[in-house]
Design a protein around this motif. Structure first.
Motif, PDB file in Angstrom:
ATOM      1  N   LEU A 111       0.839  -1.289   0.631  1.00 22.34           N
ATOM      2  CA  LEU A 111       0.023  -0.270  -0.200  1.00 22.34           C
ATOM      3  C   LEU A 111       0.816   1.288  -0.138  1.00 22.34           C
ATOM      4  CD1 LEU A 111      -2.588  -0.881   2.963  1.00 22.34           C
ATOM      5  CD2 LEU A 111      -3.152  -0.793   0.426  1.00 22.34           C
ATOM      6  N   GLY A 112       0.198   2.089  -0.974  1.00 16.99           N
ATOM      7  CA  GLY A 112       0.486   3.867  -0.294  1.00 16.99           C
ATOM      8  C   GLY A 112      -0.492   4.357  -0.383  1.00 16.99           C
ATOM      9  N   LEU A 113      -0.262   5.056   1.013  1.00 14.85           N
ATOM     10  CA  LEU A 113      -1.261   5.832   1.714  1.00 14.85           C
ATOM     11  C   LEU A 113      -0.977   7.640   1.920  1.00 14.85           C
ATOM     12  CD1 LEU A 113      -3.977   5.601   2.785  1.00 14.85           C
ATOM     13  CD2 LEU A 113      -3.244   4.834   4.842  1.00 14.85           C
ATOM     14  N   LEU A 114      -2.231   8.551   1.752  1.00 17.42           N
ATOM     15  CA  LEU A 114      -1.561   9.785   2.632  1.00 17.42           C
ATOM     16  C   LEU A 114      -3.298  10.441   2.836  1.00 17.42           C
ATOM     17  CD1 LEU A 114      -0.266  12.046   2.730  1.00 17.42           C
ATOM     18  CD2 LEU A 114      -1.363  12.897  -0.042  1.00 17.42           C
ATOM     19  N   ARG A 115      -3.463  10.749   4.057  1.00 19.11           N
ATOM     20  CA  ARG A 115      -4.446  10.553   4.685  1.00 19.11           C
ATOM     21  C   ARG A 115      -4.131  12.284   4.567  1.00 19.11           C
ATOM     22  NH1 ARG A 115      -3.365   6.819   9.001  1.00 19.11           N
ATOM     23  NH2 ARG A 115      -4.806   5.290   8.335  1.00 19.11           N
ATOM     24  N   ILE A 116      -5.105  12.977   4.020  1.00 21.39           N
ATOM     25  CA  ILE A 116      -5.497  14.003   3.424  1.00 21.39           C
ATOM     26  C   ILE A 116      -5.859  15.101   4.404  1.00 21.39           C
ATOM     27  CG2 ILE A 116      -6.638  15.374   1.658  1.00 21.39           C
ATOM     28  CD1 ILE A 116      -6.696  13.863   0.027  1.00 21.39           C
ATOM     29  N   ALA A 117      -7.474  14.909   5.384  1.00 21.22           N
ATOM     30  CA  ALA A 117      -7.127  15.578   6.850  1.00 21.22           C
ATOM     31  C   ALA A 117      -7.503  14.725   7.819  1.00 21.22           C
ATOM     32  CB  ALA A 117      -9.080  16.292   6.128  1.00 21.22           C
ATOM     33  N   PRO A 118      -6.559  14.684   8.456  1.00 16.89           N
ATOM     34  CA  PRO A 118      -6.041  14.152   9.169  1.00 16.89           C
ATOM     35  C   PRO A 118      -6.789  14.960  10.562  1.00 16.89           C
ATOM     36  CG  PRO A 118      -4.214  15.143   9.279  1.00 16.89           C
ATOM     37  CD  PRO A 118      -4.767  15.636   8.325  1.00 16.89           C
ATOM     38  N   ASN A 119      -7.014  15.831  10.940  1.00  9.48           N
ATOM     39  CA  ASN A 119      -8.383  16.072  12.379  1.00  9.48           C
ATOM     40  C   ASN A 119     -10.058  16.749  11.256  1.00  9.48           C
ATOM     41  OD1 ASN A 119      -6.346  17.011  13.636  1.00  9.48           O
ATOM     42  ND2 ASN A 119      -5.521  19.111  12.562  1.00  9.48           N
ATOM     43  N   ALA A 120     -10.192  15.593  10.331  1.00 10.12           N
ATOM     44  CA  ALA A 120     -11.993  15.388  10.320  1.00 10.12           C
ATOM     45  C   ALA A 120     -12.067  14.207  10.939  1.00 10.12           C
ATOM     46  CB  ALA A 120     -11.670  14.996   8.674  1.00 10.12           C
ATOM     47  N   SER A 121     -13.107  14.544  10.999  1.00  9.19           N
ATOM     48  CA  SER A 121     -13.765  13.253  11.557  1.00  9.19           C
ATOM     49  C   SER A 121     -14.573  12.238  10.375  1.00  9.19           C
ATOM     50  CB  SER A 121     -15.227  13.472  11.217  1.00  9.19           C
ATOM     51  OG  SER A 121     -15.250  13.947  12.939  1.00  9.19           O
ATOM     52  N   GLY A 122     -13.940  10.976  10.339  1.00 10.35           N
ATOM     53  CA  GLY A 122     -13.399   9.498   9.557  1.00 10.35           C
ATOM     54  C   GLY A 122     -11.666   9.937   9.156  1.00 10.35           C
ATOM     55  N   ASN A 123     -12.302   9.589   7.485  1.00  9.27           N
ATOM     56  CA  ASN A 123     -10.874   8.932   7.185  1.00  9.27           C
ATOM     57  C   ASN A 123     -11.253   8.958   5.821  1.00  9.27           C
ATOM     58  OD1 ASN A 123      -8.457   8.121   6.516  1.00  9.27           O
ATOM     59  ND2 ASN A 123      -8.725   5.589   7.098  1.00  9.27           N
ATOM     60  N   ILE A 124     -10.260  10.156   5.416  1.00  6.14           N
ATOM     61  CA  ILE A 124     -10.055  10.390   3.804  1.00  6.14           C
ATOM     62  C   ILE A 124      -8.567  10.686   3.798  1.00  6.14           C
ATOM     63  CG2 ILE A 124     -10.520  12.718   2.413  1.00  6.14           C
ATOM     64  CD1 ILE A 124     -12.566  13.660   4.850  1.00  6.14           C
ATOM     65  N   GLY A 125      -8.579  10.216   1.997  1.00  8.71           N
ATOM     66  CA  GLY A 125      -7.143  10.244   1.595  1.00  8.71           C
ATOM     67  C   GLY A 125      -6.922   9.279   0.743  1.00  8.71           C
ATOM     68  N   ILE A 126      -5.693   9.621  -0.201  1.00  5.35           N
ATOM     69  CA  ILE A 126      -5.509   8.860  -1.766  1.00  5.35           C
ATOM     70  C   ILE A 126      -4.908   7.616  -1.090  1.00  5.35           C
ATOM     71  CG2 ILE A 126      -4.557   8.714  -3.230  1.00  5.35           C
ATOM     72  CD1 ILE A 126      -4.700  12.567  -3.050  1.00  5.35           C
ATOM     73  N   TRP A 127      -5.211   6.537  -1.612  1.00  4.53           N
ATOM     74  CA  TRP A 127      -4.790   4.960  -1.419  1.00  4.53           C
ATOM     75  C   TRP A 127      -3.980   4.500  -2.786  1.00  4.53           C
ATOM     76  CZ3 TRP A 127      -6.591   0.340  -3.196  1.00  4.53           C
ATOM     77  CH2 TRP A 127      -6.667  -0.543  -1.722  1.00  4.53           C
ATOM     78  N   GLU A 128      -3.114   3.535  -2.708  1.00  4.30           N
ATOM     79  CA  GLU A 128      -2.842   3.399  -3.655  1.00  4.30           C
ATOM     80  C   GLU A 128      -2.040   2.116  -3.012  1.00  4.30           C
ATOM     81  OE1 GLU A 128      -0.576   4.681  -7.253  1.00  4.30           O
ATOM     82  OE2 GLU A 128       1.127   3.725  -6.004  1.00  4.30           O
ATOM     83  N   CYS A 129      -3.415   0.433  -4.165  1.00  2.85           N
ATOM     84  CA  CYS A 129      -2.673  -0.236  -3.781  1.00  2.85           C
ATOM     85  C   CYS A 129      -1.883  -1.536  -5.024  1.00  2.85           C
ATOM     86  CB  CYS A 129      -4.035  -1.848  -3.513  1.00  2.85           C
ATOM     87  SG  CYS A 129      -3.528  -2.894  -2.929  1.00  2.85           S
ATOM     88  N   GLN A 130      -0.954  -2.287  -4.777  1.00  5.54           N
ATOM     89  CA  GLN A 130      -0.801  -3.169  -5.826  1.00  5.54           C
ATOM     90  C   GLN A 130      -1.278  -4.400  -5.963  1.00  5.54           C
ATOM     91  OE1 GLN A 130       3.578  -3.545  -4.861  1.00  5.54           O
ATOM     92  NE2 GLN A 130       4.201  -1.955  -5.359  1.00  5.54           N
TER      93      GLN A 130
END
Length: 113
Positions: free
Chosen positions: A30-49
């Motif tokens: 996996l590659g992972l970038l959490r975009i809004a770490p202080n938001a309710s929930g989890n928002i980001g960009i995810w990549e998977c081989q």
């Protein structure tokens, strides 16, 4: 406010996040970038081989937009397999059980709540 330019969203470097937990096929790194770490929930960009894993009784809802790659998501209740690719929007509701099988590295933008 956060602005991430399209080139970064589509193909920018994502910090490595190890193998997808629960993987039972391939080596889905996996590659992972959490975009809004202080938001309710989890928002980001995810990549998977390429690789696969089961999902049992999701504890939350995920809305995801596929940016690139190809995968098959199989719903355990109906047995229906959906091939997903760039441009597809997927909603996996709380309680969903099924399987992900990534055949070509997938990149997605997601919101989990």
């Amino acid at each position: 406010m956060t602005v991430i330019k399209s080139a970064e969203v589509m193909s920018g470097h994502l910090p490595p996040a190890g193998q997808r937990p629960g993987a039972d096929k391939g080596d889905p790194q996996l590659g992972l970038l959490r975009i809004a770490p202080n938001a309710s929930g989890n928002i980001g960009i995810w990549e998977c081989q390429p690789g696969g894993w089961p999902v049992n009784n999701r504890p939350d809802t995920e809305v995801t937009f596929i940016l690139s790659g190809t995968a098959t998501i199989t719903d355990a209740t109906t047995g229906t397999a959906h091939t997903i690719m760039a441009g597809d929007l997927v909603v996996l509701p709380r309680g969903w059980t099924g399987r992900w099988d990534v055949t070509e590295t997938v990149r997605k933008v997601y919101a989990i709540y």
